[in-house]
Design a protein around this motif. Structure first.
Motif, PDB file in Angstrom:
ATOM      1  N   THR A   1     -14.112 -16.127  18.813  1.00  0.00           N
ATOM      2  CA  THR A   1     -13.603 -15.784  17.804  1.00  0.00           C
ATOM      3  C   THR A   1     -14.041 -14.186  17.393  1.00  0.00           C
TER       4      THR A   1
ATOM      5  N   ALA B   1     -17.805 -17.349  10.936  1.00  0.00           N
ATOM      6  CA  ALA B   1     -17.011 -17.615  11.974  1.00  0.00           C
ATOM      7  C   ALA B   1     -18.347 -17.881  13.011  1.00  0.00           C
TER       8      ALA B   1
ATOM      9  N   ASN C   1      -9.659 -17.261  15.604  1.00  0.00           N
ATOM     10  CA  ASN C   1     -10.243 -18.436  16.003  1.00  0.00           C
ATOM     11  C   ASN C   1     -10.213 -18.184  17.559  1.00  0.00           C
ATOM     12  N   SER C   2     -10.891 -19.023  18.466  1.00  0.00           N
ATOM     13  CA  SER C   2     -10.991 -18.618  19.767  1.00  0.00           C
ATOM     14  C   SER C   2      -9.590 -18.714  20.522  1.00  0.00           C
TER      15      SER C   2
END
Length: 233
Positions: A111, A221, A102-103
């Motif tokens: 992501t 994502a 994830n970011s």
């Protein structure tokens, strides 16, 4: 790796893909049968072809139009084209791997999603990899990493930054169903996701509305989040 860019309505895309890609690489349609032989399941082949033909009758209308145009412009065997787009829902034989960040865990600030398509390398399958860019009126544009003749998406990303990769499932616990003959093949379902969705939450809502043929895991994502969706009929 070759890149094919097609644009227009379903028939336009099917015609162009058949002429520019599948006609040049018709050997790709030998792969499903070669895979069946590899696993010593040849007696199942006529059954899989018959079931696949029945499934194709329930494809989304635009998918039917695209397939008809693709088969006409490429000149390939219709039954082989249908088998290549339905067999993997009927008989799970491949187990892919994937990775997503994830970011907050990615140095890029966004992501990341990666996957390995772990299909057995029967024949010349590795020579047929094709990146296809598809643009359609009123739908999101997307990129698919797959093969000539593939109507759906195994790995792809759309213009909203929604990326996904399918992972087949062999075992499903009761009372969940593993297969629904009335549903769409998983690759077609995930193409429809890329055409219509921009986030994971939109994807979940969309998948709950469409008829799905088989159980699988979807690694997905969007721009800020990642998820693994357990998808069943």
């Amino acid at each position: 790796i070759p890149v094919l860019r097609v644009k227009g309505n379903a028939s336009d895309i099917g015609h162009a893909t058949g002429l520019l890609a599948l006609r040049q690489a018709s050997g790709i349609l030998n792969y499903p049968k070669s895979l069946i032989t590899l696993f010593k399941l040849d007696p199942l082949w006529p059954i899989l072809v018959n079931l696949g033909s029945r499934m194709s009758e329930r494809f989304p209308e635009t998918t039917k139009q695209e397939m008809i145009a693709m088969q006409a412009s490429s000149g390939v065997d219709k039954a082989a084209l249908i088998a290549g787009n339905t067999m993997f829902d009927l008989k799970g034989m491949v187990l892919c791997s994937g990775l997503a960040l994830n970011s907050t865990r990615s140095d890029t600030g966004g992501t990341l999603l990666g996957r390995n398509l772990d299909y057995p390398p029967v024949g010349d399958i590795g020579q047929y990899t094709l990146v296809t860019v598809i643009q359609q009126p009123g739908l999101r544009s997307f990129v698919s990493i797959g093969f000539p003749g593939l109507l759906g998406v195994l790995s792809g990303i759309n213009d909203a930054g929604l990326a996904l990769a399918v992972h087949e499932v062999v075992d499903v616990r009761s009372p969940q169903r593993k297969f629904n003959a009335q549903g769409w093949p998983y690759a077609i379902c995930y193409r429809k996701v890329l055409e219509n969705c921009s986030t994971i939450s939109e994807t979940i809502s969309y998948l709950n509305k469409i008829p799905k043929a088989s159980a699988n895991n979807l690694l997905i994502a969007d721009k800020t989040e990642i998820a693994i969706l357990e998808v069943t009929p």
